[in-house]
Scaffold this motif. Structure first.
Motif, PDB file in Angstrom:
ATOM      1  N   VAL A  77      44.638  56.182  36.850  1.00  0.00           N
ATOM      2  CA  VAL A  77      45.400  56.490  35.642  1.00  0.00           C
ATOM      3  C   VAL A  77      45.748  55.203  34.904  1.00  0.00           C
ATOM      4  CG1 VAL A  77      47.447  57.649  34.719  1.00  0.00           C
ATOM      5  CG2 VAL A  77      46.353  58.518  36.801  1.00  0.00           C
ATOM      6  N   ALA A  78      46.140  54.181  35.656  1.00  0.00           N
ATOM      7  CA  ALA A  78      46.460  52.886  35.048  1.00  0.00           C
ATOM      8  C   ALA A  78      45.235  52.298  34.356  1.00  0.00           C
ATOM      9  CB  ALA A  78      46.979  51.926  36.119  1.00  0.00           C
ATOM     10  N   THR A  79      44.066  52.453  34.978  1.00  0.00           N
ATOM     11  CA  THR A  79      42.820  51.964  34.378  1.00  0.00           C
ATOM     12  C   THR A  79      42.543  52.677  33.057  1.00  0.00           C
ATOM     13  OG1 THR A  79      41.889  51.462  36.555  1.00  0.00           O
ATOM     14  CG2 THR A  79      40.340  51.692  34.730  1.00  0.00           C
TER      15      THR A  79
ATOM     16  N   THR B 175      46.376  38.881  29.379  1.00  0.00           N
ATOM     17  CA  THR B 175      46.410  38.067  30.599  1.00  0.00           C
ATOM     18  C   THR B 175      47.848  37.873  31.094  1.00  0.00           C
ATOM     19  OG1 THR B 175      46.470  36.039  29.261  1.00  0.00           O
ATOM     20  CG2 THR B 175      44.291  36.826  29.993  1.00  0.00           C
ATOM     21  N   ASP B 176      48.812  38.432  30.355  1.00  0.00           N
ATOM     22  CA  ASP B 176      50.213  38.346  30.773  1.00  0.00           C
ATOM     23  C   ASP B 176      50.447  39.199  32.016  1.00  0.00           C
ATOM     24  OD1 ASP B 176      50.769  36.722  28.636  1.00  0.00           O
ATOM     25  OD2 ASP B 176      51.418  38.369  27.339  1.00  0.00           O
ATOM     26  N   ILE B 177      51.395  38.779  32.828  1.00  0.00           N
ATOM     27  CA  ILE B 177      51.724  39.509  34.053  1.00  0.00           C
ATOM     28  C   ILE B 177      53.151  40.026  33.964  1.00  0.00           C
ATOM     29  CG2 ILE B 177      51.954  39.367  36.566  1.00  0.00           C
ATOM     30  CD1 ILE B 177      49.940  37.091  36.546  1.00  0.00           C
ATOM     31  N   LEU B 178      53.313  41.331  34.085  1.00  0.00           N
ATOM     32  CA  LEU B 178      54.641  41.935  34.100  1.00  0.00           C
ATOM     33  C   LEU B 178      55.220  41.884  35.506  1.00  0.00           C
ATOM     34  CD1 LEU B 178      54.186  45.175  31.943  1.00  0.00           C
ATOM     35  CD2 LEU B 178      55.554  43.171  31.354  1.00  0.00           C
ATOM     36  N   ARG B 179      56.477  41.510  35.607  1.00  0.00           N
ATOM     37  CA  ARG B 179      57.137  41.542  36.910  1.00  0.00           C
ATOM     38  C   ARG B 179      57.541  42.976  37.200  1.00  0.00           C
ATOM     39  NH1 ARG B 179      62.967  39.141  37.351  1.00  0.00           N
ATOM     40  NH2 ARG B 179      63.412  41.243  36.582  1.00  0.00           N
ATOM     41  N   PRO B 180      56.972  43.602  38.229  1.00  0.00           N
ATOM     42  CA  PRO B 180      57.277  45.006  38.507  1.00  0.00           C
ATOM     43  C   PRO B 180      58.706  45.180  39.009  1.00  0.00           C
ATOM     44  CG  PRO B 180      55.952  44.091  40.278  1.00  0.00           C
ATOM     45  CD  PRO B 180      56.018  43.040  39.203  1.00  0.00           C
ATOM     46  N   THR B 181      59.211  46.395  38.887  1.00  0.00           N
ATOM     47  CA  THR B 181      60.500  46.701  39.485  1.00  0.00           C
ATOM     48  C   THR B 181      60.345  46.682  41.005  1.00  0.00           C
ATOM     49  OG1 THR B 181      60.100  49.085  39.565  1.00  0.00           O
ATOM     50  CG2 THR B 181      61.080  48.202  37.536  1.00  0.00           C
TER      51      THR B 181
ATOM     52  N   THR C 178      44.720  42.279  36.502  1.00  0.00           N
ATOM     53  CA  THR C 178      46.098  42.089  36.039  1.00  0.00           C
ATOM     54  C   THR C 178      46.557  43.228  35.147  1.00  0.00           C
ATOM     55  OG1 THR C 178      45.928  39.670  36.176  1.00  0.00           O
ATOM     56  CG2 THR C 178      47.626  40.579  34.714  1.00  0.00           C
ATOM     57  N   THR C 179      45.709  43.645  34.204  1.00  0.00           N
ATOM     58  CA  THR C 179      46.116  44.710  33.283  1.00  0.00           C
ATOM     59  C   THR C 179      46.359  46.026  34.014  1.00  0.00           C
ATOM     60  OG1 THR C 179      43.761  45.113  32.834  1.00  0.00           O
ATOM     61  CG2 THR C 179      44.963  43.742  31.266  1.00  0.00           C
ATOM     62  N   ILE C 180      45.545  46.319  35.011  1.00  0.00           N
ATOM     63  CA  ILE C 180      45.734  47.549  35.780  1.00  0.00           C
ATOM     64  C   ILE C 180      47.026  47.474  36.580  1.00  0.00           C
ATOM     65  CG2 ILE C 180      44.778  49.022  37.594  1.00  0.00           C
ATOM     66  CD1 ILE C 180      42.000  48.153  36.696  1.00  0.00           C
ATOM     67  N   LYS C 181      47.314  46.311  37.158  1.00  0.00           N
ATOM     68  CA  LYS C 181      48.578  46.129  37.870  1.00  0.00           C
ATOM     69  C   LYS C 181      49.755  46.366  36.935  1.00  0.00           C
ATOM     70  CE  LYS C 181      47.071  42.730  41.338  1.00  0.00           C
ATOM     71  NZ  LYS C 181      47.209  41.319  41.790  1.00  0.00           N
ATOM     72  N   ASN C 182      49.646  45.845  35.719  1.00  0.00           N
ATOM     73  CA  ASN C 182      50.735  46.003  34.758  1.00  0.00           C
ATOM     74  C   ASN C 182      50.978  47.466  34.422  1.00  0.00           C
ATOM     75  OD1 ASN C 182      51.178  43.245  34.599  1.00  0.00           O
ATOM     76  ND2 ASN C 182      49.888  42.962  32.794  1.00  0.00           N
ATOM     77  N   TRP C 183      49.912  48.210  34.181  1.00  0.00           N
ATOM     78  CA  TRP C 183      50.077  49.620  33.831  1.00  0.00           C
ATOM     79  C   TRP C 183      50.502  50.447  35.034  1.00  0.00           C
ATOM     80  CZ3 TRP C 183      50.859  51.496  29.264  1.00  0.00           C
ATOM     81  CH2 TRP C 183      50.441  50.763  28.150  1.00  0.00           C
TER      82      TRP C 183
ATOM     83  N   PHE D 264      62.922  45.782  32.690  1.00  0.00           N
ATOM     84  CA  PHE D 264      61.478  45.980  32.775  1.00  0.00           C
ATOM     85  C   PHE D 264      60.961  46.789  31.584  1.00  0.00           C
ATOM     86  CE2 PHE D 264      57.731  48.413  33.748  1.00  0.00           C
ATOM     87  CZ  PHE D 264      56.870  47.448  34.244  1.00  0.00           C
ATOM     88  N   LEU D 265      61.655  47.865  31.218  1.00  0.00           N
ATOM     89  CA  LEU D 265      61.207  48.695  30.098  1.00  0.00           C
ATOM     90  C   LEU D 265      61.140  47.897  28.802  1.00  0.00           C
ATOM     91  CD1 LEU D 265      63.087  52.065  30.754  1.00  0.00           C
ATOM     92  CD2 LEU D 265      60.698  51.520  31.224  1.00  0.00           C
ATOM     93  N   HIS D 266      62.101  47.019  28.588  1.00  0.00           N
ATOM     94  CA  HIS D 266      62.078  46.174  27.399  1.00  0.00           C
ATOM     95  C   HIS D 266      60.873  45.217  27.443  1.00  0.00           C
ATOM     96  CE1 HIS D 266      65.630  47.823  25.771  1.00  0.00           C
ATOM     97  NE2 HIS D 266      66.518  47.155  26.488  1.00  0.00           N
ATOM     98  N   MET D 267      60.632  44.634  28.605  1.00  0.00           N
ATOM     99  CA  MET D 267      59.480  43.735  28.739  1.00  0.00           C
ATOM    100  C   MET D 267      58.170  44.491  28.548  1.00  0.00           C
ATOM    101  SD  MET D 267      60.406  41.040  31.804  1.00  0.00           S
ATOM    102  CE  MET D 267      60.406  42.314  33.073  1.00  0.00           C
ATOM    103  N   ALA D 268      58.091  45.709  29.082  1.00  0.00           N
ATOM    104  CA  ALA D 268      56.884  46.522  28.947  1.00  0.00           C
ATOM    105  C   ALA D 268      56.652  46.897  27.488  1.00  0.00           C
ATOM    106  CB  ALA D 268      56.999  47.781  29.809  1.00  0.00           C
TER     107      ALA D 268
END
Length: 339
Positions: A241-243, A254-260, A274-279, A320-324
């Motif tokens: 689903v993330a893909t 190429t940015d990395i979101l810090r997960p909750t 990285t993008t799949i991890k972020n989503w 996190f939601l604001h960063m996302a």
């Protein structure tokens, strides 16, 4: 979380006295403002039980082996505060230790002998337990301001709106990019433009984002459909689903979101881009908000939790939601969408 006298008193009222106890001790971190002024405000408060605030300026309670000696030193340094008390029969004493930093020992438990001059249990041995007031103050999710449900709902609404808008932008160039996501979400969805029309209509129909509460059964809401996928998917299966979200938003970041913290617990076992991890993190954070809102709406069905835990969890989610949302918004800055 910053504390004032009113908050401290409210939290104290939520903590029941243990049977046969007439003395209890808590510590509170006051990183900003005057601890002396706060102590005076607590002293002057009207309360059935006696409250004695102590501003800790000495280096004490660094070792579990020195608890008794440190406690005796603390009492001697503040002897006047206790001797001036007017203690009537049956009244109890709550000692609040005000610190600049967190207590070096997370919890203190030790038998101690109280000095003879102490207003209650003087000269007797008692069991000393010093604990974090915030951790012991249990709050109901539904009635707890620290849960920040309105802010979470508003941030979730904003994120969903940005994602739908981005998918629309991409689809205007190449409608095929959104099809894998749409076909994964439900069968017989219809044309991509029609699906996006329904998503946008659902969002426009929300009168107040602070009261936004998605329903996992709503097939006209993107985030609701995603929640349904999260509930039916393992962490590895959710990567698909993330893909598809990556494709639908044409995400090449190429940015990395810090997960909750919750998302870390449910991270996929296989290595992903990285993008799949972020989503993947976005999906789980949004789902966490959804479940928290449901719990808040039915608070009586759930146990109570410490104030610090509720506050930290909500703060982590909102951040996190604001960063996302910023992460997805940056995708709009691209001048060309890949084919």
């Amino acid at each position: 979380m910053e504390m004032d006298a009113k908050s401290i008193l409210e939290y104290l009222q939520r903590i029941e006295w243990k049977e046969n106890n007439s003395l209890r001790l808590f510590w509170v971190k006051i990183s900003h403002g005057s601890r002396d002024i706060l102590a005076q405000e607590l002293k002057s408060s009207e309360n059935h039980d006696v409250i004695v605030p102590l501003v800790l300026r000495e280096t004490l309670f660094l070792s579990a082996n020195a608890v008794m000696a440190d406690f005796s030193r603390l009492l001697e340094s503040n002897r006047k505060n206790f001797e001036s008390l007017q203690i009537e029969g049956g009244r109890k004493i709550t000692v609040i230790i005000l610190l600049k930093e967190n207590f070096k020992l997370s919890q203190i438990s030790s038998p101690v002998v109280l000095p003879r001059w102490f207003p209650v249990l003087g000269g007797t041995e008692t069991y000393l337990h010093i604990s974090d007031l915030m951790w012991n103050a249990e709050l109901d999710l539904l009635n707890c301001n620290d849960a920040q449900i309105g802010s979470l709902a508003s941030a979730l609404y904003e994120l969903e709106s940005t994602i739908v808008e981005r998918i629309r932008q991409v689809s205007l160039v190449d409608h095929r990019k959104a099809r894998p996501l749409i076909d994964t979400l439900f069968d017989g969805a219809g044309a991509t433009s029609d699906v996006l029309d329904r998503f946008e209509a659902t969002l426009r129909g929300v009168p107040d984002p602070k009261g936004y509460r998605p329903n996992s059964q709503n097939k006209n809401s993107l985030i609701s459909l995603l929640f349904s996928m999260v509930m039916r998917s393992s962490p590895d299966a959710l990567s698909k689903v993330a893909t598809n979200l990556c494709k639908a938003t044409d995400d090449c970041s190429t940015d990395i979101l810090r997960p909750t913290l919750f998302a870390i617990m449910l991270r996929p076992s296989s290595k992903t881009d990285t993008t799949i991890k972020n989503w993947h993190s976005i999906l789980l954070a949004a789902y966490q908000v959804y479940q928290l809102m449901n719990a808040a709406a039915h608070a009586g069905d759930y146990p109570k939790y410490p104030a610090t835990l509720i506050h930290a969890n909500s703060r982590d989610l909102i951040q996190f939601l604001h960063m996302a949302n910023q992460y997805v918004g940056i995708l709009f800055a691209e001048t060309e969408i890949g084919s």
